[in-house]
Design a protein around this motif. Structure first.
Motif, PDB file in Angstrom:
ATOM      1  N   PRO A 254       0.756  -1.179  -0.051  1.00  0.00           N
ATOM      2  CA  PRO A 254      -0.125   0.143  -0.044  1.00  0.00           C
ATOM      3  C   PRO A 254       0.838   1.257  -0.074  1.00  0.00           C
ATOM      4  CG  PRO A 254      -0.092  -0.891   2.290  1.00  0.00           C
ATOM      5  CD  PRO A 254       0.829  -1.987   1.371  1.00  0.00           C
ATOM      6  N   ILE A 255       2.046   1.190   0.217  1.00  0.00           N
ATOM      7  CA  ILE A 255       3.053   2.255   0.084  1.00  0.00           C
ATOM      8  C   ILE A 255       4.250   2.032  -1.101  1.00  0.00           C
ATOM      9  CG2 ILE A 255       4.922   3.289   1.335  1.00  0.00           C
ATOM     10  CD1 ILE A 255       3.632   2.673   3.927  1.00  0.00           C
ATOM     11  N   LYS A 256       4.122   3.210  -1.752  1.00  0.00           N
ATOM     12  CA  LYS A 256       4.996   3.171  -3.066  1.00  0.00           C
ATOM     13  C   LYS A 256       6.775   2.809  -2.782  1.00  0.00           C
ATOM     14  CE  LYS A 256       3.481   5.460  -6.370  1.00  0.00           C
ATOM     15  NZ  LYS A 256       3.353   6.503  -7.271  1.00  0.00           N
ATOM     16  N   ILE A 294      -0.773   6.580   1.509  1.00  0.00           N
ATOM     17  CA  ILE A 294      -1.133   5.015   1.469  1.00  0.00           C
ATOM     18  C   ILE A 294      -2.257   4.969   0.170  1.00  0.00           C
ATOM     19  CG2 ILE A 294      -2.512   3.267   2.897  1.00  0.00           C
ATOM     20  CD1 ILE A 294      -1.582   4.871   5.333  1.00  0.00           C
ATOM     21  N   MET A 295      -1.975   3.867  -0.561  1.00  0.00           N
ATOM     22  CA  MET A 295      -2.828   3.657  -1.550  1.00  0.00           C
ATOM     23  C   MET A 295      -3.438   2.501  -1.362  1.00  0.00           C
ATOM     24  SD  MET A 295       0.169   4.077  -4.591  1.00  0.00           S
ATOM     25  CE  MET A 295       1.254   2.560  -3.710  1.00  0.00           C
ATOM     26  N   ALA A 296      -4.785   2.560  -2.168  1.00  0.00           N
ATOM     27  CA  ALA A 296      -5.730   1.102  -2.200  1.00  0.00           C
ATOM     28  C   ALA A 296      -5.141   0.210  -2.876  1.00  0.00           C
ATOM     29  CB  ALA A 296      -6.855   1.658  -2.733  1.00  0.00           C
ATOM     30  N   GLN A 344      -7.445   1.431  -7.854  1.00  0.00           N
ATOM     31  CA  GLN A 344      -6.298   1.040  -7.485  1.00  0.00           C
ATOM     32  C   GLN A 344      -5.242   2.037  -7.870  1.00  0.00           C
ATOM     33  OE1 GLN A 344      -3.772  -2.011 -10.104  1.00  0.00           O
ATOM     34  NE2 GLN A 344      -4.189  -3.253  -8.495  1.00  0.00           N
ATOM     35  N   GLY A 345      -4.588   2.361  -6.473  1.00  0.00           N
ATOM     36  CA  GLY A 345      -3.565   3.270  -6.715  1.00  0.00           C
ATOM     37  C   GLY A 345      -3.902   4.592  -6.026  1.00  0.00           C
ATOM     38  N   ASP A 346      -5.432   4.688  -5.781  1.00  0.00           N
ATOM     39  CA  ASP A 346      -5.529   6.027  -5.239  1.00  0.00           C
ATOM     40  C   ASP A 346      -5.256   6.196  -4.056  1.00  0.00           C
ATOM     41  OD1 ASP A 346      -6.944   6.611  -7.573  1.00  0.00           O
ATOM     42  OD2 ASP A 346      -9.119   6.179  -6.769  1.00  0.00           O
ATOM     43  N   ILE A 347      -4.817   7.345  -3.645  1.00  0.00           N
ATOM     44  CA  ILE A 347      -4.450   7.813  -2.312  1.00  0.00           C
ATOM     45  C   ILE A 347      -5.626   7.706  -1.175  1.00  0.00           C
ATOM     46  CG2 ILE A 347      -3.382   9.513  -0.380  1.00  0.00           C
ATOM     47  CD1 ILE A 347      -1.704  10.099  -2.907  1.00  0.00           C
ATOM     48  N   ILE A 348      -5.766   6.958  -0.094  1.00  0.00           N
ATOM     49  CA  ILE A 348      -6.666   6.659   0.763  1.00  0.00           C
ATOM     50  C   ILE A 348      -6.760   7.259   2.284  1.00  0.00           C
ATOM     51  CG2 ILE A 348      -7.953   4.968  -0.465  1.00  0.00           C
ATOM     52  CD1 ILE A 348      -6.616   3.112   1.812  1.00  0.00           C
TER      53      ILE A 348
END
Length: 427
Positions: A254-256, A294-296, A344-348
């Motif tokens: 969830p983290i790049k 944090i990403m979905a 997918q990849g959106d910041i939540i």
């Protein structure tokens, strides 16, 4: 005697044929002509050119008034062009150019508002014409190659090659489903074929496509080729050399970047804080700096977005389908609401340490058929591979790109100028 007379006569005739050079005539010097300069479609030599930047508190009217345009005319200009350019939206810090008359009045005739490096809004006004339009500078696309080696991390390796972080993030997105950047090893290598965009041959205005890349990780080549399987839809995907899509249903993390796994899924974990009693840990902790996005890890519907003082702190839960759900705990702040659809990849949300936790991390929890499982041990579903009917065309398409990747043998970036469909070395 006759010979002497003949020579004297000949000499006299030759002397009389020569033009006497006038005395005291200065050499004529050529006066250099001024260089003709065109920009934004105007011959700048015909104007007094003033380049400036909009100051805080300045407006379109203030600027034109300073350059000898009366306010009734300014109001007329603003009203006439309001459908194409709202003069109230000029922003401090933006550069602009005034083209003024080359006479004693020095009255402004053209206002050029530079929206960005490649686009400007032209406002032209005189006694008979008032109009505005967008002017776009010609953008040249340069293909580039880069070859790097991992010494510490991928981002640091790209920084050492003077590569903009935007491209680093782009590569991370492409490989997000197939490569764990935290697990890259020293001496792993990468090669990338990508595009940069320029105006005026030297001003960088951004990146184009990442056409192909390969990571050599633990001795294995991981290829990525940009391809559009359906030109009508125009959706870009990345495939490996066999036509398998790199994109998976779930991201690996969830983290790049810049994280470490501080605690794994462990049903027999003992914690000092609880007197070393067995307290199962049904999540995977990704430690990172406070505020890290944090990403979905997959697309879905947010079923929970709340704060729980004990335990979860700020957390978000997403239902992806009838089989899978994910949860993200201890956020400093949440960005999404219950019922919201996320891709997918959106910041939540952002990494924090709310709830029952000591360090700054996100606890990532993973449900399969209603039961929490270890996401790192799941064989997660991949996206659909390339259709068999398209595979021959795809393999033909990637053949020259694969050869180009193989021929990148040095660790310096090469510039390749794209001229129509030809690629030649840039001098």
């Amino acid at each position: 005697m006759k010979k002497i007379i003949f020579l004297l006569v000949t000499l006299l005739i030759f002397s009389s044929c020569k033009e006497d050079k006038p005395e005291n005539i200065e050499e004529i010097q050529t006066i250099p002509q001024p260089k003709i300069i065109y920009e934004f479609g105007y011959k700048l030599n015909d104007y007094k050119v003033i380049n400036d930047t909009i100051k805080k508190g300045e407006s379109f009217g203030v600027i034109l008034d300073r350059h000898h345009v009366d306010y009734p005319i300014i109001n007329k200009i603003a009203s006439k062009i309001k459908d194409t350019f709202d003069v109230r939206r000029v922003r401090a810090g933006k550069p602009y150019t005034i083209l003024a008359a080359k006479d004693s009045t020095e009255k402004a005739q053209v206002f050029i508002y530079k929206n960005n490096k490649s686009v400007a809004t032209i406002v032209e006004f005189n006694d008979s014409i008032i109009h505005s339009y967008k002017y776009r500078k010609e953008i040249k696309t340069i293909e580039k190659e880069v070859h790097g080696k991992i010494y510490s991390s991928f981002s640091q390796s790209m920084d050492s090659l003077h590569i903009n972080p935007y491209l680093t993030n782009e590569i991370a997105d492409i490989y997000a489903w197939t490569l764990d950047f935290f697990k890259l090893q020293k001496e792993d290598t990468f090669k990338i074929i990508y595009e940069e965009k320029f105006i005026d041959d030297s001003t960088f205005v951004g990146y184009g496509d990442v056409k192909a890349a390969v990571f050599n990780h633990k001795g294995t080549n991981l290829y990525a080729y940009r391809y559009i399987p359906d030109p009508q839809k125009g959706i870009v995907e990345y495939y490996d050399e066999e036509g398998n899509m790199l994109r998976s249903q779930f991201l690996k993390s969830p983290i790049k970047f810049q994280y470490r796994i501080s605690s794994r899924y462990n049903l027999k974990r003992r914690i000092k804080h609880y007197g070393y009693k067995v307290k199962p840990h049904r999540g995977t902790d990704f430690a990172a700096n406070e505020g890290t996005p944090i990403m979905a890890t997959a697309s879905g519907i947010v079923t929970e977005s709340a704060y729980r003082k004990r335990g979860n702190g700020n957390y978000v839960k997403i239902k992806h389908n009838n089989t899978y759900s994910t949860q993200y705990l201890h956020m400093s702040k949440r960005k999404v609401k219950r019922g919201q659809y996320v891709k997918q990849g959106d910041i939540i949300g952002w990494v924090g340490h709310t709830g029952s936790t000591e360090g700054r991390h996100v606890c990532y929890r993973f449900w399969k058929n209603g039961r929490q499982v270890d996401p790192l041990k799941q064989k997660l579903p991949a996206a659909e591979p390339l259709k068999k009917s398209l595979k021959p065309v795809f393999l033909t398409y990637i053949t020259p790109l694969k050869e180009q990747l193989e021929n990148i043998t040095n660790y310096k970036s090469l510039d390749l100028k794209m001229d129509s469909n030809d690629i030649t070395l840039k001098n």
